[in-house]
Write a protein that holds these residues in place. Structure first.
Motif, PDB file in Angstrom:
ATOM      1  N   HIS A  23     -10.984  -0.345 -15.967  1.00 22.48           N
ATOM      2  CA  HIS A  23     -11.453  -1.145 -17.086  1.00 22.48           C
ATOM      3  C   HIS A  23     -12.970  -1.261 -16.969  1.00 22.48           C
ATOM      4  CE1 HIS A  23      -7.321  -2.234 -17.909  1.00 22.48           C
ATOM      5  NE2 HIS A  23      -7.187  -2.745 -16.690  1.00 22.48           N
ATOM      6  N   ILE A  36     -11.544  -5.281 -31.828  1.00 20.50           N
ATOM      7  CA  ILE A  36     -10.452  -4.705 -31.033  1.00 20.50           C
ATOM      8  C   ILE A  36      -9.777  -3.584 -31.822  1.00 20.50           C
ATOM      9  CG2 ILE A  36      -8.182  -5.216 -30.041  1.00 20.50           C
ATOM     10  CD1 ILE A  36      -9.288  -8.001 -29.360  1.00 20.50           C
ATOM     11  N   ASP A  37      -9.400  -2.524 -31.117  1.00 17.66           N
ATOM     12  CA  ASP A  37      -8.766  -1.300 -31.645  1.00 17.66           C
ATOM     13  C   ASP A  37      -9.777  -0.301 -32.200  1.00 17.66           C
ATOM     14  OD1 ASP A  37      -6.199  -1.978 -30.952  1.00 17.66           O
ATOM     15  OD2 ASP A  37      -5.711  -2.851 -32.902  1.00 17.66           O
ATOM     16  N   THR A  48     -10.931   3.158 -26.653  1.00 14.21           N
ATOM     17  CA  THR A  48     -10.569   2.100 -27.584  1.00 14.21           C
ATOM     18  C   THR A  48     -11.025   0.741 -27.063  1.00 14.21           C
ATOM     19  OG1 THR A  48      -8.620   3.349 -28.278  1.00 14.21           O
ATOM     20  CG2 THR A  48      -8.644   0.995 -28.780  1.00 14.21           C
ATOM     21  N   VAL A  50     -10.637  -2.863 -26.291  1.00 12.26           N
ATOM     22  CA  VAL A  50      -9.431  -3.681 -26.096  1.00 12.26           C
ATOM     23  C   VAL A  50      -9.742  -5.179 -26.010  1.00 12.26           C
ATOM     24  CG1 VAL A  50      -8.130  -1.815 -25.014  1.00 12.26           C
ATOM     25  CG2 VAL A  50      -9.491  -3.345 -23.573  1.00 12.26           C
ATOM     26  N   ASP A  51     -11.019  -5.517 -25.873  1.00 10.91           N
ATOM     27  CA  ASP A  51     -11.397  -6.922 -25.844  1.00 10.91           C
ATOM     28  C   ASP A  51     -12.881  -7.033 -26.174  1.00 10.91           C
ATOM     29  OD1 ASP A  51     -11.055  -9.674 -25.546  1.00 10.91           O
ATOM     30  OD2 ASP A  51     -11.519  -9.630 -23.403  1.00 10.91           O
ATOM     31  N   THR A  60     -10.704   0.764 -21.626  1.00 11.07           N
ATOM     32  CA  THR A  60      -9.922   1.237 -20.488  1.00 11.07           C
ATOM     33  C   THR A  60      -9.868   2.756 -20.496  1.00 11.07           C
ATOM     34  OG1 THR A  60      -8.553  -0.755 -20.519  1.00 11.07           O
ATOM     35  CG2 THR A  60      -7.663   1.164 -19.361  1.00 11.07           C
TER      36      THR A  60
END
Length: 197
Positions: A23, A36-37, A48, A50-51, A60
């Motif tokens: 990560h 996000i995404d 991508t 993720v946060d 990640t």
């Protein structure tokens, strides 16, 4: 889909191991515009989001990505080239880049040449090829091939590219992510298929 036109730098603020994944926590002036995404190119590898938190975001990289890219070499404080995916109504200022790194290249020579900097890269034998004046993506940067040899090529960059990408931190022996021109890959595969008949 990307263009190979780097938008800005990101700085690695933390790296956390999770089984075979890593990560990455990245700070960047793009953070406030990310969600996000969303897909973002990191040194040419599409990851991508993720946060998202104040000042940084998280992506990640799975083991497969780490094996084929230089992301596993990153350390806290390292700079990464960032580009968000292209918009359909935007200009294609670089070339069509998928964000799928084909293989690693090694910097073998850096030469200052009266206003430009010439980098030479070698890569392990593969079906991937370059052609003179063709396109190549190095660490997420759309570049034009100057000289093309067997498993080796060179590119010349202008001062703007030097100032605004992480190539200025590159040293001989460093690894870079390479994505070869998608049209060249299709043509080569088609020719190999014809020759096998």
């Amino acid at each position: 889909m990307f263009t190979g036109i780097v938008e800005t730098f990101g700085v690695v603020t933390d790296i956390v191991e999770d089984a075979s994944n890593l990560h990455f926590y990245i700070s960047s002036d793009l953070v406030s515009e990310l969600k996000i995404d969303q897909s973002v190119s990191h040194n040419g590898a599409c990851l991508t989001v993720v946060d998202v938190n104040k000042g940084h975001y998280k992506v990640t990289a799975i083991n497969e990505t780490l094996k084929k890219t230089n992301l596993g070499e990153l350390k806290k404080g390292d700079y990464v080239n960032l580009e968000r995916s292209m918009q359909l109504n935007g200009r294609l200022d670089g070339h069509i880049v998928q964000g799928h790194v084909d293989q690693i290249g090694i910097c073998t020579k850096i030469l200052n040449d009266e206003g430009s900097t010439i980098f030479t890269f070698q890569y392990e034998y593969s079906d991937n090829i370059t052609v003179e004046k063709g396109s190549i993506c190095v660490n997420g940067i759309s570049l034009t091939v100057v000289d093309s040899g067997e498993n080796e090529f060179s590119v010349a960059i202008i001062p703007y590219t030097w100032d605004n990408t992480n190539l200025k931190f590159l040293k001989v022996g460093d690894k870079v992510n390479l994505e070869f021109d998608i049209f060249g890959k299709y043509v080569k595969k088609y020719i190999l298929k014809l020759n096998s008949k």
